[in-house]
Design a protein around this motif. Structure first.
Motif, PDB file in Angstrom:
ATOM      1  N   LEU A 260     103.490 -52.854  12.058  1.00  0.00           N
ATOM      2  CA  LEU A 260     103.519 -51.751  11.101  1.00  0.00           C
ATOM      3  C   LEU A 260     104.954 -51.328  10.786  1.00  0.00           C
ATOM      4  O   LEU A 260     105.298 -51.060   9.629  1.00  0.00           O
ATOM      5  N   GLU A 261     105.797 -51.268  11.810  1.00  0.00           N
ATOM      6  CA  GLU A 261     107.198 -50.908  11.595  1.00  0.00           C
ATOM      7  C   GLU A 261     107.894 -51.944  10.713  1.00  0.00           C
ATOM      8  O   GLU A 261     108.630 -51.581   9.785  1.00  0.00           O
ATOM      9  N   ARG A 262     107.657 -53.214  10.974  1.00  0.00           N
ATOM     10  CA  ARG A 262     108.272 -54.277  10.158  1.00  0.00           C
ATOM     11  C   ARG A 262     107.799 -54.197   8.718  1.00  0.00           C
ATOM     12  O   ARG A 262     108.565 -54.422   7.785  1.00  0.00           O
ATOM     13  N   TYR A 263     106.539 -53.891   8.544  1.00  0.00           N
ATOM     14  CA  TYR A 263     105.986 -53.735   7.196  1.00  0.00           C
ATOM     15  C   TYR A 263     106.727 -52.635   6.426  1.00  0.00           C
ATOM     16  O   TYR A 263     107.130 -52.823   5.281  1.00  0.00           O
ATOM     17  N   ILE A 264     106.906 -51.485   7.059  1.00  0.00           N
ATOM     18  CA  ILE A 264     107.587 -50.366   6.400  1.00  0.00           C
ATOM     19  C   ILE A 264     109.040 -50.707   6.104  1.00  0.00           C
ATOM     20  O   ILE A 264     109.547 -50.421   5.016  1.00  0.00           O
ATOM     21  N   LEU A 265     109.722 -51.337   7.045  1.00  0.00           N
ATOM     22  CA  LEU A 265     111.119 -51.714   6.820  1.00  0.00           C
ATOM     23  C   LEU A 265     111.240 -52.728   5.677  1.00  0.00           C
ATOM     24  O   LEU A 265     112.176 -52.653   4.871  1.00  0.00           O
ATOM     25  N   LYS A 266     110.297 -53.642   5.580  1.00  0.00           N
ATOM     26  CA  LYS A 266     110.303 -54.617   4.481  1.00  0.00           C
ATOM     27  C   LYS A 266     110.077 -53.909   3.145  1.00  0.00           C
ATOM     28  O   LYS A 266     110.732 -54.220   2.146  1.00  0.00           O
ATOM     29  N   GLU A 267     109.152 -52.961   3.125  1.00  0.00           N
ATOM     30  CA  GLU A 267     108.915 -52.182   1.906  1.00  0.00           C
ATOM     31  C   GLU A 267     110.182 -51.435   1.487  1.00  0.00           C
ATOM     32  O   GLU A 267     110.536 -51.413   0.319  1.00  0.00           O
ATOM     33  N   TYR A 268     110.831 -50.832   2.445  1.00  0.00           N
ATOM     34  CA  TYR A 268     112.038 -50.057   2.160  1.00  0.00           C
ATOM     35  C   TYR A 268     113.149 -50.924   1.565  1.00  0.00           C
ATOM     36  O   TYR A 268     113.836 -50.510   0.643  1.00  0.00           O
ATOM     37  N   GLN A 269     113.301 -52.124   2.090  1.00  0.00           N
ATOM     38  CA  GLN A 269     114.362 -53.015   1.596  1.00  0.00           C
ATOM     39  C   GLN A 269     114.121 -53.420   0.146  1.00  0.00           C
ATOM     40  O   GLN A 269     115.076 -53.679  -0.581  1.00  0.00           O
ATOM     41  N   ALA A 270     112.878 -53.486  -0.272  1.00  0.00           N
ATOM     42  CA  ALA A 270     112.500 -53.792  -1.654  1.00  0.00           C
ATOM     43  C   ALA A 270     113.187 -55.046  -2.195  1.00  0.00           C
ATOM     44  O   ALA A 270     113.606 -55.093  -3.342  1.00  0.00           O
ATOM     45  N   LYS A 271     113.295 -56.058  -1.349  1.00  0.00           N
ATOM     46  CA  LYS A 271     113.881 -57.334  -1.773  1.00  0.00           C
ATOM     47  C   LYS A 271     112.816 -58.339  -2.173  1.00  0.00           C
ATOM     48  O   LYS A 271     113.080 -59.240  -2.952  1.00  0.00           O
ATOM     49  N   ASP A 272     111.628 -58.182  -1.629  1.00  0.00           N
ATOM     50  CA  ASP A 272     110.515 -59.084  -1.905  1.00  0.00           C
ATOM     51  C   ASP A 272     109.768 -58.573  -3.140  1.00  0.00           C
ATOM     52  O   ASP A 272     109.306 -57.435  -3.171  1.00  0.00           O
ATOM     53  N   SER A 273     109.636 -59.431  -4.130  1.00  0.00           N
ATOM     54  CA  SER A 273     109.002 -59.021  -5.390  1.00  0.00           C
ATOM     55  C   SER A 273     107.523 -58.670  -5.219  1.00  0.00           C
ATOM     56  O   SER A 273     106.908 -58.131  -6.142  1.00  0.00           O
ATOM     57  N   GLN A 274     106.962 -58.952  -4.056  1.00  0.00           N
ATOM     58  CA  GLN A 274     105.558 -58.628  -3.802  1.00  0.00           C
ATOM     59  C   GLN A 274     105.376 -57.260  -3.161  1.00  0.00           C
ATOM     60  O   GLN A 274     104.245 -56.816  -2.968  1.00  0.00           O
ATOM     61  N   THR A 275     106.472 -56.581  -2.842  1.00  0.00           N
ATOM     62  CA  THR A 275     106.347 -55.266  -2.211  1.00  0.00           C
ATOM     63  C   THR A 275     106.103 -54.187  -3.258  1.00  0.00           C
ATOM     64  O   THR A 275     106.483 -54.320  -4.427  1.00  0.00           O
ATOM     65  N   PHE A 276     105.482 -53.119  -2.816  1.00  0.00           N
ATOM     66  CA  PHE A 276     105.200 -51.982  -3.689  1.00  0.00           C
ATOM     67  C   PHE A 276     106.477 -51.430  -4.314  1.00  0.00           C
ATOM     68  O   PHE A 276     106.562 -51.239  -5.525  1.00  0.00           O
ATOM     69  N   LEU A 277     107.478 -51.153  -3.468  1.00  0.00           N
ATOM     70  CA  LEU A 277     108.683 -50.492  -3.960  1.00  0.00           C
ATOM     71  C   LEU A 277     109.475 -51.375  -4.923  1.00  0.00           C
ATOM     72  O   LEU A 277     110.018 -50.882  -5.906  1.00  0.00           O
ATOM     73  N   TYR A 278     109.527 -52.663  -4.668  1.00  0.00           N
ATOM     74  CA  TYR A 278     110.200 -53.576  -5.598  1.00  0.00           C
ATOM     75  C   TYR A 278     109.524 -53.511  -6.969  1.00  0.00           C
ATOM     76  O   TYR A 278     110.193 -53.367  -7.992  1.00  0.00           O
ATOM     77  N   GLN A 279     108.206 -53.611  -6.975  1.00  0.00           N
ATOM     78  CA  GLN A 279     107.487 -53.606  -8.245  1.00  0.00           C
ATOM     79  C   GLN A 279     107.661 -52.293  -8.995  1.00  0.00           C
ATOM     80  O   GLN A 279     107.816 -52.292 -10.217  1.00  0.00           O
ATOM     81  N   LEU A 280     107.661 -51.191  -8.281  1.00  0.00           N
ATOM     82  CA  LEU A 280     107.844 -49.900  -8.940  1.00  0.00           C
ATOM     83  C   LEU A 280     109.269 -49.755  -9.454  1.00  0.00           C
ATOM     84  O   LEU A 280     109.485 -49.378 -10.600  1.00  0.00           O
ATOM     85  N   ASN A 281     110.229 -50.066  -8.624  1.00  0.00           N
ATOM     86  CA  ASN A 281     111.625 -49.841  -8.970  1.00  0.00           C
ATOM     87  C   ASN A 281     112.170 -50.822 -10.009  1.00  0.00           C
ATOM     88  O   ASN A 281     112.908 -50.428 -10.909  1.00  0.00           O
TER      89      ASN A 281
END
Length: 119
Positions: A7-28
């Motif tokens: 779960l922690e790794r998931y959140i850190l990956k979301e925060y980095q927003a480098k992967d185009s499949q993450t929520f934050l990348y798509q929004l930003n």
């Protein structure tokens, strides 16, 4: 690998927003609010809060919580600038499959999660 680490790794990956499949990348970067991915994020945050309450803080707790708060702050900020006149940022699916009621519900869920996760 235990559940808390995943779960922690998931959140850190979301925060980095480098992967185009993450929520934050798509929004930003793609201006798209993926309701399903955001719901998964919220569910994972709730699960992580339960893990912290049951097993205590991890060594990564501070970094994870800072990342989580940054994700939530940025998401709420992007909701705000979506409505700012003459701003270049517009959520492409707002009004189609993302409504003002959704945003209000997300705000309340964010408040609930941050209260739970900050021990």
């Amino acid at each position: 690998m235990n559940k808390r680490i995943k779960l922690e790794r998931y959140i850190l990956k979301e925060y980095q927003a480098k992967d185009s499949q993450t929520f934050l990348y798509q929004l930003n970067y793609e201006f798209y609010f993926d309701k399903e991915k955001f719901s998964i994020l919220l569910n994972n945050c709730n699960s992580l809060a339960k893990e912290y309450h049951e097993f205590g803080k991890s060594d990564n707790y501070d970094e994870v919580v800072k990342s989580l708060l940054a994700i939530f702050e940025h998401t709420l900020y992007l909701f705000f600038v979506h409505f700012v006149e003459n701003d270049m940022f517009t959520i492409s699916n707002y009004g189609k499959d993302l409504t003002a009621t959704d945003v209000s519900d997300y705000y309340l869920q964010i408040r609930d999660i941050t209260e739970k996760i900050i021990l």
